[in-house]
Design a protein around this motif. Structure first.
Motif, PDB file in Angstrom:
ATOM      1  N   UNK A   1       2.471  -5.351  -0.432  1.00 36.92           N
ATOM      2  CA  UNK A   1       3.029  -4.134   0.276  1.00 36.92           C
ATOM      3  C   UNK A   1       3.823  -3.635  -1.044  1.00 36.92           C
ATOM      4  N   UNK A   2       3.983  -2.208  -1.371  1.00 37.49           N
ATOM      5  CA  UNK A   2       4.794  -1.819  -2.281  1.00 37.49           C
ATOM      6  C   UNK A   2       5.420  -0.440  -1.926  1.00 37.49           C
ATOM      7  N   UNK A   3       5.647  -0.143  -0.798  1.00 36.06           N
ATOM      8  CA  UNK A   3       6.413   1.032  -0.386  1.00 36.06           C
ATOM      9  C   UNK A   3       5.984   1.831   0.384  1.00 36.06           C
ATOM     10  N   UNK A   4       6.774   3.174   0.722  1.00 36.90           N
ATOM     11  CA  UNK A   4       6.271   4.063   1.586  1.00 36.90           C
ATOM     12  C   UNK A   4       5.909   5.264   0.986  1.00 36.90           C
ATOM     13  N   UNK A   5       4.720   5.995   1.006  1.00 38.58           N
ATOM     14  CA  UNK A   5       4.579   7.329   0.287  1.00 38.58           C
ATOM     15  C   UNK A   5       4.885   8.551   1.480  1.00 38.58           C
ATOM     16  N   UNK A   6       4.002   8.184   2.526  1.00 37.67           N
ATOM     17  CA  UNK A   6       4.140   9.399   3.397  1.00 37.67           C
ATOM     18  C   UNK A   6       4.735   9.222   4.731  1.00 37.67           C
ATOM     19  N   UNK A   7       4.519   7.960   5.177  1.00 35.90           N
ATOM     20  CA  UNK A   7       5.163   7.836   6.613  1.00 35.90           C
ATOM     21  C   UNK A   7       5.161   6.420   7.061  1.00 35.90           C
ATOM     22  N   UNK A   8       6.101   6.104   7.979  1.00 36.90           N
ATOM     23  CA  UNK A   8       5.811   4.839   9.001  1.00 36.90           C
ATOM     24  C   UNK A   8       5.604   5.203  10.352  1.00 36.90           C
ATOM     25  N   UNK A   9       4.512   4.785  10.816  1.00 39.55           N
ATOM     26  CA  UNK A   9       4.223   5.288  12.359  1.00 39.55           C
ATOM     27  C   UNK A   9       4.017   4.052  13.058  1.00 39.55           C
ATOM     28  N   UNK A  10       4.708   4.382  14.223  1.00 35.68           N
ATOM     29  CA  UNK A  10       4.509   3.332  15.310  1.00 35.68           C
ATOM     30  C   UNK A  10       3.391   3.860  16.136  1.00 35.68           C
ATOM     31  N   UNK A  11       2.465   3.421  16.396  1.00 28.69           N
ATOM     32  CA  UNK A  11       1.230   3.846  17.190  1.00 28.69           C
ATOM     33  C   UNK A  11       0.825   3.054  18.421  1.00 28.69           C
TER      34      UNK A  11
ATOM     35  N   UNK B   1       8.334   7.928  11.135  1.00 29.20           N
ATOM     36  CA  UNK B   1       9.320   8.157  10.140  1.00 29.20           C
ATOM     37  C   UNK B   1       8.975   8.571   8.926  1.00 29.20           C
ATOM     38  N   UNK B   2       9.079   9.857   8.575  1.00 32.00           N
ATOM     39  CA  UNK B   2       8.353  10.497   7.355  1.00 32.00           C
ATOM     40  C   UNK B   2       9.111   9.842   6.229  1.00 32.00           C
ATOM     41  N   UNK B   3       8.642   9.639   4.898  1.00 33.41           N
ATOM     42  CA  UNK B   3       8.996   8.899   3.678  1.00 33.41           C
ATOM     43  C   UNK B   3      10.323   9.731   3.351  1.00 33.41           C
ATOM     44  N   UNK B   4      11.476   9.091   3.166  1.00 30.83           N
ATOM     45  CA  UNK B   4      12.619   9.387   2.624  1.00 30.83           C
ATOM     46  C   UNK B   4      13.633  10.150   3.828  1.00 30.83           C
TER      47      UNK B   4
END
Ligand SMILES: Nc1ncnc2c1ncn2[C@@H]1O[C@H](COP(=O)(O)OP(=O)(O)O)[C@@H](O)[C@H]1O
Ligand SMILES: [Mg+2]
Length: 612
Positions: free
Chosen positions: A366-376, A396-399
């Motif tokens: 894993x190296x980080x979030x670019x666009x989003x974290x999504x609980x689906x 959760x959109x990145x940043x």
């Protein structure tokens, strides 16, 4: 049997020392037997005058004819040694005494060597077992700790391992040491005089049986006496505590009689136990004497016929005596061994417990979030049939900072624990930039997530090591920046030693707010791109909350954050607020939007006095 074999497997890395231990014990057995052998010449050649010596020498010739086995080998060895030493020493007497002394010295050198090597391998094996247990505990997931109470696991790592240690260091060392000596002495006894040895074997149970019998009876009686003592104490306790009641009801005579009854019972039980105790030694001595006198009678018959010397018989008696202690000790080995096996079984159960949350084969880094974290459509249940999350969707959109609010028990903390995979979802998925987090390695995923909860765990070490927890080398500059941004440096520098003060020591008592600021500093030092804050300020009073909140604001800057809040005021500026109820998200929007909607959020806000 299997746990025992597996336990013995832990000796494998220590086989060198095991070999030394065996060699030592064989040395002990040889020296001990040689000591017993020398008793004969001491009696026949040292402790006699010249006339007797001649007679003894004649008898000894007769005595020497049937020599076999161990005794024969020892005799040959002894003759050679005598020949050698004759050149240096004045008389046979001094030679025999010198050899006896050397035998004692060699036996004890071997005892030391054997014991040292035995402990070295045994304690080493136990250490390895303990380390292995710790590895297993560290690899386990939350679900395991849910099932196994901490106290039980503590007991596995301490009590059970200690039981094994005791069995190995006390009992097994005896078994190990004694069995070699026992075999050696038995071989010696039988080759010294076969008929006499057989006679002793017949007499021996006569001596051992009362020992076992009396010990059993004593244990039973002592137990009864203990129970009566308990009854007596109960009466005493009641009378002392209830003395006002006793007086008020004029029950003194009644209570006195009750107590007398209890003391009489205790007296009788106690006396019965003492009777057995008092009987043990005399009965043992009488039976022992009868046995030995019978042996003496038989021996005098043999000596009279010139078949044996007094020396041989003495050697024989000492050998019997040398057998007694090891046999008595071996009696306890089985119990200790069973205890150790039971303990080993429990330890292995923990070591073998399957790990539920673990890396998938070929897991990615894993190296980080670019666009989003999504609980689906995430579903989760701690126990079957008791769903906590029932198809939850959240992005959760990145940043950005997304806040999660909702009634207590809604499942907010549960959701927070799913992201670092303390538990795995039971349905749906959590995706980062479209990839299921179960496809990433646990270590790389967790390295990128910072977690601050209500309860901060600090370790019993320096403030520095607590903030830079998990880092091998500490970057001082970064450490201080983290502490400053968490508003922690101001109180850290007041401790004696500053960053080197040890948490938990008297001078370093931390308030709840200070602990939380250290937790924030720890997260800042780790500098993870993803942040999960679970009610980090709920346990604090208003004043402490204000400063920790400012520290948290510094921490959240530029990170993809999920913040769970009890007090809505702390999250009103979040980019988005999700309201959770019944295991799913029921509303989402900004503070202003949600108030306008007039749903659950507005109701919660009203309760907390945020709406007029
Ligand atoms: N370790 C656990 N084992 C079993 N049930 C749990 C565990 N932790 C929480 N729960 C249950 O899951 C539900 C959600 O709890 P939690 O996530 O702590 O809620 P919240 O953080 O929103 O107050 C509650 O019914 C709680 O009793
Ligand atoms: Mg919670």
């Amino acid at each position: 049997m299997r746990p025992l074999l597996r336990l013995l497997g832990f000796f494998r890395p220590h086989l060198g020392w095991v070999a030394v231990a065996v060699a030592g014990m064989v040395g002990v057995a040889f020296s001990a037997v040689f000591m017993l052998f020398l008793i004969k010449p001491v009696f026949d050649e040292v402790l006699v005058n010249a006339d007797q010596a001649v007679a003894v020498a004649r008898a000894a010739r007769a005595d020497r004819i049937p020599q076999v086995g161990v005794v024969k080998a020892l005799q040959e060895w002894f003759d050679v040694a005598k020949e050698e030493l004759r050149r240096h020493l004045p008389s046979d007497r001094s030679i025999i005494l010198l050899l006896a002394f050397l035998a004692v010295v060699s036996k004890n050198v071997f005892v030391y060597l054997g014991n040292y090597a035995f402990f070295r391998s045994g304690l080493g094996a136990v250490k390895d077992l303990r380390d292995r247990l710790m590895d297993a505990l560290l690899a386990q997931s939350a679900e395991f700790y849910q099932r196994q109470p901490t106290a039980t696991l503590m007991s596995r790592a301490t009590n059970d391992v200690e039981q094994i240690t005791n069995a190995i260091s006390d009992r097994l060392s005896n078994l190990f040491q004694d069995s070699f000596t026992l075999l050696g002495v038995l071989a010696f006894v039988f080759s010294l005089h076969f008929k006499l040895a057989v006679a002793s074997v017949i007499v021996a149970p006569l001596l051992v049986w009362p020992l076992v019998h009396f010990a059993q009876r004593l244990r039973r009686r002592a137990f009864q006496s203990q129970e009566r003592l308990g009854e007596m104490n109960t009466v005493l306790d009641e009378v002392l505590k209830g003395q006002r009641v006793v007086k008020a009801f004029c029950m003194e005579a009644f209570e006195a009689a009750r107590f007398r009854d209890a003391t009489s019972k205790h007296f009788r039980a106690n006396l019965r136990a003492r009777k057995v105790q008092a009987m043990t030694a005399p009965v043992m001595e009488i039976l022992g004497a009868a046995g030995f006198l019978a042996l003496f009678a038989y021996a005098s018959h043999l000596i009279g016929r010139g078949e044996m010397t007094v020396g041989t018989f003495s050697s024989f008696l000492f050998s019997l005596y040398a057998l007694y202690a090891p046999i008595k000790r071996l009696n306890n080995v089985n119990v200790a061994l069973q205890t150790a096996i039971a303990s080993a079984q429990r330890v292995f159960q923990v070591i073998d417990a399957p790990v539920v949350v673990r890396d998938a084969p070929g897991a990615r880094t894993f190296s980080g979030v670019r666009t989003e974290i999504r609980f689906a459509a995430v579903q989760f249940a701690y126990e079957p049939d008791k769903p906590v999350l029932t198809g939850l969707d959240l992005v959760i959109p990145a940043g950005q900072v997304v806040a999660l609010v909702g009634p207590s028990g809604a499942g907010k903390s549960t959701l927070a624990q799913l992201l670092p995979r303390f538990w795995d979802v039971t349905g749906g998925a959590i995706l980062v930039d479209g990839v299921d987090i179960r496809d990433y390695s646990l270590a790389s995923l967790r390295a990128h997530i910072g977690l601050v909860t209500q309860e901060t765990v600090l370790f019993n070490t320096t403030i520095r090591a607590n903030i830079a927890y998990g880092q091998k080398t500490v970057d001082e500059e970064r450490l201080r920046r983290a502490a400053q941004a968490a508003f922690a440096e101001e109180f850290i520098l007041e401790f004696p030693g500053g960053y080197d003060a040890v948490v938990g020591e008297a001078a370093v008592r931390l308030s709840g707010g200070q602990r939380q600021r250290l937790a924030v500093a720890r997260a800042l030092y780790k500098d993870p791109p993803i942040l999960v804050l679970d009610e980090a300020t709920s346990a604090l009073d208003a004043e402490a909350e204000a400063v920790v909140q400012r520290a948290l604001d510094n921490l959240m800057r530029g990170r993809t954050t999920l913040v769970i809040a009890h007090r809505l005021a702390t999250v009103r500026h979040a980019d988005s607020i999700a309201v959770m109820d019944g295991g799913r998200i029921v509303e989402q929007g900004t503070h202003v939007e949600l108030l306008a909607t007039g749903g659950v959020y507005r109701r919660l806000a009203t309760l907390q006095g945020m709406v007029d």
